[in-house]
Design an enzyme around this catalytic site. Structure first.
Site: not given
Length: 294
Positions: A7, A77-78, A125, A129-131, A147-150, A152-153, A242
């Site tokens: 990616r 993990k993806d 998030t 899982r985190r929720k 959403r968005g890349n790291v 951006t978050r 996911c």
């Protein structure tokens, strides 16, 4: 010259560049082929609202099946636990810190509360899982999809869209992100259980491409795969991707013993299971059986 499918996000490119460096170390030349995935294109929905599995992998896998690339590097993990026909996970990397980080704006801090979050904090998030685990510890928090890349978050957090966000510790360290002025809390993976195989990269190839598979065995970490096999088998037993609110973490101590931890919301109830064993054989099955009867 090996063609590496990846990616185009900053973290994915870090992973691809790391792969190139590993291949260079063993005398193999390579080039990058950047491919957009469904997870990159669809930014308005959280993972638990997307249909199917492999949001960040399918298009890369399709390119490999067409012979356009020789291998792919993924955040393990993806990756769905079932590989497409003709593809295999050939090797895995070292494991970076598997923990989740909770990153908090200073205005939202309350040192007297669990995770130092103020009452009613808005937490970003998109991971089920985190929720589920956050609401188990802090039911007063307000969950908001992000959403968005790291990077951006992190910018969305700084701009005040959220009081706090979750990020994987591995992603933050690999990108060397600046968290100055923010409170960073590292969550114990035995208690706030991460995604299966979090912190590990997986190298995927065509099953019949024995030349590439043999090369990748030179950068494979079998001691890591012994643990990720337990984690991903547990995920498979729960038929998860996911969207599943499941965390599984397995670690190995200095004596060689395995210690595994699982957390999952089942029928609206957070259930937890833990297990220690001198062998990984049958460990995932016992861990999930304990989860379902907890």
């Amino acid at each position: 010259m090996l063609r590496i499918g990846t990616r185009g996000s900053k973290l994915a490119l870090w992973q691809a560049n790391f792969t190139q460096a590993e291949l260079t170390r063993i005398g193999v030349e390579s080039e990058l082929v950047i491919i957009k995935t469904k997870g990159d294109v669809v930014q308005h929905l959280s993972f638990d609202k997307l249909e199917g599995k492999g949001f960040f992998t399918k298009e890369i896998e399709d390119a490999m099946l067409r012979g356009e690339i020789d291998l792919a590097v993924h955040s393990m993990k993806d990756l769905p636990t079932t590989q497409p026909e003709g593809l295999v996970i050939t090797a895995v990397s070292y494991r970076d810190n598997p923990a989740d980080l909770l990153i908090i704006r200073p205005e939202a801090l309350d040192h007297g509360k669990v995770f130092k979050l103020k009452e009613g904090a808005v937490v970003g998030t998109s991971a089920a899982r985190r929720k589920a685990q956050l609401l188990d510890f802090r039911p007063d928090t307000v969950i908001k999809d992000i959403r968005g890349n790291v990077p951006t978050r992190l910018e969305k957090l700084r701009s005040g869209d959220f009081d706090a966000i979750f990020l994987a510790a591995a992603g933050v360290s690999r990108l060397g992100l600046d968290t100055d002025g923010l409170e960073v809390i590292e969550l114990n993976p035995r208690e706030f259980v991460p995604a299966p195989a979090q912190g590990v990269l997986a190298w995927q190839t065509n099953r019949d491409d024995m030349d590439t598979r043999l090369l990748l065995k030179n950068i494979h970490h079998p001691e890591i795969s012994a643990c990720t096999n337990v984690e991903r088998r547990a995920l498979q037993l729960m038929d998860g991707g996911c969207q599943l609110p499941l965390g599984v973490h397995c670690e190995r101590d200095a004596t060689g013993h395995f210690h595994a931890f699982a957390a999952c919301e089942i029928a609206g109830i957070m259930r937890r299971s833990r297990l220690s064993s001198s062998t990984s054989f049958g460990m995932a099955e016992k861990l999930i059986a304990g989860l379902k009867t907890a």
